[in-house]
Enzyme design. Structure first.
Site, short mmCIF file in Angstrom:
data_model
loop_
_atom_site.label_atom_id
_atom_site.label_comp_id
_atom_site.label_asym_id
_atom_site.label_seq_id
_atom_site.Cartn_x
_atom_site.Cartn_y
_atom_site.Cartn_z
N LYS A 116 1.06 -1.33 0.04
CA LYS A 116 -0.07 -0.16 0.09
C LYS A 116 0.76 1.17 0.14
CE LYS A 116 -4.03 -2.24 2.27
NZ LYS A 116 -3.42 -3.48 2.21
N GLU A 200 -3.54 6.61 7.69
CA GLU A 200 -4.57 7.50 6.89
C GLU A 200 -5.37 8.17 7.68
OE1 GLU A 200 -6.23 4.90 4.00
OE2 GLU A 200 -4.57 4.87 2.61
N HIS A 235 -14.35 -4.46 8.08
CA HIS A 235 -13.68 -4.08 7.03
C HIS A 235 -13.81 -5.13 5.91
CE1 HIS A 235 -11.85 -0.73 9.11
NE2 HIS A 235 -11.32 -1.55 9.98
N ARG A 297 -6.66 -8.40 -9.56
CA ARG A 297 -7.59 -9.59 -10.03
C ARG A 297 -8.90 -9.29 -10.34
NH1 ARG A 297 -10.18 -9.95 -5.33
NH2 ARG A 297 -8.99 -9.18 -3.23
#
Length: 662
Positions: A116, A200, A235, A297
């Site tokens: 990330k 974040e 999540h 994907r």
């Protein structure tokens, strides 16, 4: 086009890929672990090869074994599906080195988006907006805490490796940061082998909106519009839909352009998904969306895109991997209607969504216009503790969002699933929630509303009447060892009304049913007495009439539970033993009950044996754990309802006790 394709996966996605391959005339090769030797994806493939024991690390993650099978079988290409090796750049490279075609993006693109922190830097360089945060090399705890204060709380701590929401922690207050960081480091190291994290800004009212992209090796890159995946729990996605509620043409164009630029920045080829977080605190605006990550994907939720575009994304994957250009240009792809997908899992929402195991003794979904059911299991198959417990993806498509919601909720209400607990009632309530119905969704929606989603309130009298008819023996039922099957002593003449106690969302509900004569009954339920007529019934449907109003209902028995469908809603009743079990309640009860679905591995008593309170009666095994079931009181064994090797449901009666002198 390839003549033979190896599918390096299992379950629903392996079945999904095989169906498209079969339609295109491509032979398929399946791989399987010991736990999957009789599974659906093995049965439908042209060839199947064993690759190892049940644990994924010893089978589906053994790249060299899978490549060897592909070479031995004569397969020309490998489709990795999603999960397992699908985003492993080393596997993609090994497939190519072996002279095979990898159905996916180049290894370099997978590697670029696999971490990330690197992905954020690449996107910033490409001009794609990213969430304000920190993704530096300095991982010192003091530096991270300082950066968190600079960003401003609440902040989100995310592992730089991996995905699926694992290891992520939102921190509301500065004083909680240090402890949350330690947990994040430990989880990241344990799950991904890399303890590094990034920070974040946490958006309190956020929408998770992703863009499906497709690129070929001829320089063409387009997007296939958006999917809204905001309904999440811890999540993990629960409901996905396309298009996103409230999406403007301007925002769609801006996000689509950003997603295409993201794909071009890493030299992407094939199917991919660029995930964005959208600040929805002031409504959707093209000034407030941020890059989150790219999944290199096919996504689990790709069917909703297929439903609104009329395209087969697996076919596109195969054609692009074969060197063909994209079948359509950007201007040729349009949106038709609305599609919503619900993920049906073997899990128990009442027990913190604990995964369940069991053999699916019944699995049937209603057919109809605009309905699609993608499953990797069939009736008779087992849900094992080794893999993801998803049973099926249920998708509805209709001209409008409201019609798609109604269609999907109605389909869930008619689904028949027995053998293990599922989240079907939870999903049905979620789809019928007033806030969700009008598009008021964000990533915190489920957690804010979890109370009424788990406890739906008092069922209507029509549903109670159906449950009473079933429990009293007036509807078709099968013999077994569940409390519903052991209700006895019902008489079919007036004056012998039968009382039954149920549990509805864990709360007791008592009712009595009086058979007046013929098709006439009187229900003495939680409200006032109510007379009704039984107009007709078969194995799973019935029609009742209340004051001239006909109510069609569906019902389905799953072990200790009866699900009643009425007007698209599901009401679930758990049976409570009111005869022998309650008569001996003060002494500890007369039943030994299975606490959850499992396999009977030992029975240590036989009928007539004396037992003391706490003596071992049987052992069941579930989710890699053994449960010793003990006598609830002193007495003797009156009956044993199971044998070693039986797969039992939650609430199944294992043994019945009686007094020692009986």
């Amino acid at each position: 086009m390839f003549a033979k394709l190896l599918i390096a996966n299992r379950g629903e996605i392996a079945v999904r890929v095989a169906r498209t391959a079969r339609r295109m005339g491509i032979a398929t090769v399946a791989v399987y672990s010991d736990a999957d030797r009789n599974s659906m994806h093995v049965r439908m493939a042209d060839e199947a090869f064993r690759i190892g024991p049940a644990p994924a690390t010893e089978s589906y993650l053994k790249a060299h074994e899978i490549i060897d099978v592909a070479l031995r079988s004569g397969a020309e290409a490998i489709h990795p599906g999603y999960g397992f090796l699908s985003e492993n750049p080393d596997f993609a490279e090994a497939v190519t080195r072996a002279g095979l075609v990898f159905i996916g993006p180049p290894a370099a693109a997978i590697r670029a988006m696999g971490h990330k922190d690197r992905a954020r830097m690449l996107m910033q360089a490409a001009g794609v907006p990213v969430v304000p945060g920190y993704n530096g090399e300095d991982q010192d705890a003091a530096r991270l805490e300082s950066e968190a204060r600079r960003i401003g709380f609440p902040v989100l701590i995310k592992p730089i490796a991996g995905g699926g929401g694992k290891g992520m922690h939102s921190v509301e207050r500065p004083q909680d940061f240090s402890e949350a960081l330690q947990r994040a480091h430990l989880e990241a190291a344990s799950v991904f082998g890399d303890r590094r994290v990034l920070l974040e800004r946490f958006l309190a009212k956020a929408r998770h909106i992703e863009i499906q992209v497709f690129a070929d090796s001829h320089g063409n890159t387009i997007h296939l519009f958006e999917r809204d995946c905001s309904l999440q729990r811890r999540h993990q996605k629960v409901i996905e839909e396309a298009p996103a509620p409230g999406m403007s043409a301007e925002l769609r164009a801006a996000m689509g352009k950003a997603a295409v630029e993201a794909a071009k920045a890493v030299g992407y080829v094939g199917a991919g998904t660029v995930e964005f977080i959208v600040d929805a605190s002031a409504g959707l605006s093209n000034q407030h969306f941020y890059f989150m990550e790219m999944n290199t994907r096919l996504q689990v939720e790709h069917p909703v895109t297929e439903m609104i575009t009329g395209l087969d994304l697996v076919e596109w994957q195969l054609r692009v991997a074969n060197g063909e250009a994209l079948p359509k240009a950007q201007g040729d792809v349009t949106i038709s209607g609305h599609a919503i997908e619900a993920r049906l899992y073997a899990e128990d929402p009442a027990r913190a969504f604990q995964p369940q195991v069991g053999r699916l003794s019944r699995l049937e979904f209603p057919a109809g216009e605009g309905l699609r059911f993608d499953a990797g299991v069939e009736e008779g198959d087992a849900i094992t503790p080794f893999y993801d417990p998803m049973i099926a993806k249920l998708v509805a498509h209709a001209p409008t969002r409201a019609a798609a919601l109604q269609r999907l909720a109605a389909a869930l209400a008619k689904a028949q699933i027995a053998g293990c607990r599922t989240n079907v009632v939870f999903l049905n309530r979620l789809l019928r929630d007033p806030g969700f119905s009008v598009g008021e969704v964000d990533t915190g929606f489920i957690e804010r509303n979890i109370g009424h989603l788990l406890k739906g309130g008092k069922p209507p009298p029509e549903a109670v009447a159906a449950a009473m008819l079933y429990a009293s023996g007036h509807l078709t039922r099968s013999a077994g060892s569940s409390p519903f099957d052991t209700l006895t002593n019902f008489r079919l003449w007036r004056g012998e009304a039968r009382s039954v106690e149920f549990l509805v969302d864990g709360a007791p509900l008592s009712a009595a049913l009086d058979h007046i004569g013929g098709t006439e009954f009187e229900l003495d339920g939680p409200d006032q007495p109510l007379r009704f007529s039984l107009l007709g019934a078969d194995d799973n449907t019935l029609r009742l009439m209340f004051d001239g109003r006909v109510a069609p209902l569906t019902y389905f028995h799953n072990g200790n539970f009866l699900a009643v469908g009425l007007s698209g809603a599901i009401h679930e009743f758990a049976a409570v033993e009111t005869a022998a079990a309650h008569a001996g309640e003060d002494a500890g009860g007369d039943m030994v009950i299975a606490p959850m679905p499992g396999l009977v591995t030992a029975v240590s008593v036989k009928p007539g044996d004396p037992v003391e309170k706490g003596d071992a009666v049987a052992v069941t095994e579930a989710m890699k754990m053994a449960f010793t079931l003990r006598a609830p009181r002193t007495g003797k064994i009156a009956a044993i309802r199971v044998a070693v090797g039986d797969q039992v449901e939650e609430g199944a009666v294992i043994a019945v006790l009686e007094d020692a002198d009986a």
